[in-house]
Scaffold this motif. Sequence first.
Motif, PDB file in Angstrom:
ATOM      1  N   ALA A   1      -4.532   7.534  -4.459  1.00  0.00           N
ATOM      2  CA  ALA A   1      -5.198   6.769  -3.411  1.00  0.00           C
ATOM      3  C   ALA A   1      -6.555   6.255  -3.863  1.00  0.00           C
ATOM      4  O   ALA A   1      -6.985   5.169  -3.461  1.00  0.00           O
TER       5      ALA A   1
ATOM      6  N   ASN B   1       1.535   3.899  -3.354  1.00  0.00           N
ATOM      7  CA  ASN B   1       1.225   5.324  -3.247  1.00  0.00           C
ATOM      8  C   ASN B   1       2.265   6.201  -3.929  1.00  0.00           C
ATOM      9  O   ASN B   1       1.995   7.367  -4.215  1.00  0.00           O
TER      10      ASN B   1
ATOM     11  N   VAL C   1      -5.268   4.286   3.549  1.00  0.00           N
ATOM     12  CA  VAL C   1      -4.539   4.461   2.282  1.00  0.00           C
ATOM     13  C   VAL C   1      -3.916   5.852   2.236  1.00  0.00           C
ATOM     14  O   VAL C   1      -2.753   6.021   1.848  1.00  0.00           O
TER      15      VAL C   1
ATOM     16  N   ILE D   1      -6.114   3.032  -5.743  1.00  0.00           N
ATOM     17  CA  ILE D   1      -5.765   1.945  -4.823  1.00  0.00           C
ATOM     18  C   ILE D   1      -7.015   1.427  -4.133  1.00  0.00           C
ATOM     19  O   ILE D   1      -7.250   0.210  -4.053  1.00  0.00           O
ATOM     20  N   PHE D   2      -7.853   2.337  -3.647  1.00  0.00           N
ATOM     21  CA  PHE D   2      -9.053   1.909  -2.931  1.00  0.00           C
ATOM     22  C   PHE D   2     -10.040   1.242  -3.878  1.00  0.00           C
ATOM     23  O   PHE D   2     -10.773   0.324  -3.472  1.00  0.00           O
TER      24      PHE D   2
ATOM     25  N   MET E   1       0.833  -1.195   0.000  1.00  0.00           N
ATOM     26  CA  MET E   1       0.000   0.000   0.000  1.00  0.00           C
ATOM     27  C   MET E   1       0.873   1.251   0.000  1.00  0.00           C
ATOM     28  O   MET E   1       0.601   2.224  -0.721  1.00  0.00           O
TER      29      MET E   1
END
Length: 306
Positions: free
Chosen positions: A190, A185, A243, A193-194, A181
């Motif tokens: 973010a 980044n 995150v 990623i989520f 994670m």
Amino acid sequence: MTSTLTMTNKTGPRPTGWLGYALTTTLLWGVWGAFAGLPGQNGFPETLIYVVWALTMVPPALLVLARNGWRVRRDGRAVAFGLTIGLLGAGGQMILFYAVKAGPTYLIFPLISLSPVITIALSYLFLRERTGMLGVAGIVLAVCALPLFDFTPGGAPRQYGLWFVLAIGVLLAWGLQAYFMKLANASMDAESIFFYMTASALLFIPVALAMTDFSQPINYGPSGPLLAAVTQILNAVGALTLVHAFRHGKALVVSPMVNAGAPLLTTVIAMTLAATLPNGYKLAGIGLSLAAALCLALQPDDTPPA
């Protein structure tokens, strides 16, 4: 940890973006932890609670994607990072379901609570993250506190069998998830990623349903799935703020702070509601976590923006 972790920083303590996100995650997960077990106690299986959690990931994912103009990174690197993070998190939960069926929870949960050790080691070795003396002290105190919240003394001796291997698998999965994670980044936003974390969680819904024993009575009333949804949305939003915490802060600081702070808050809430004092192990965990949080929060931050 040794003194080689130390990095001199002559700037004083100052407000940092990562701290706000980390404290938000700690608050959300602390409250979630205090009430997350209620649906299971009311007859709603843990596997179905996972399904509810995966679905509660969708609203915050849609919200942040809408604010980001519905842009999702779709290049190979972003997809690989995103799915790795999501599959490690959801896959670890699936392994945990099997672990608690095969072995004692009083040993499994203290063991997997040490997953930040994996994150700290990888971040130190490969991301070259460093912190000052206060940070080192906070990390050590947090790692010492983590297993104390779930440890139950007096359990019968158990042989190390399949449950131990599965617990180690969960520990590695969640420790690696936090590391990736932070790594992701550096090259993707973010929101993306989520998004992939949410997609991965949804992919495991059929697995959770297949693991559910529908021959047993299941509570489908408000104290079952509805209560699970109310509690799990706290978990989902906490994952989103985590995150961002990794985006702006060091993984070797964020991970122990959140993983020690959330159980601390959970224990305090449970203690308040029950009007009782926890055992000596949990009291020790509370004291160590408070000291760790103070050290980590006061450590001057020299992390540049991602």
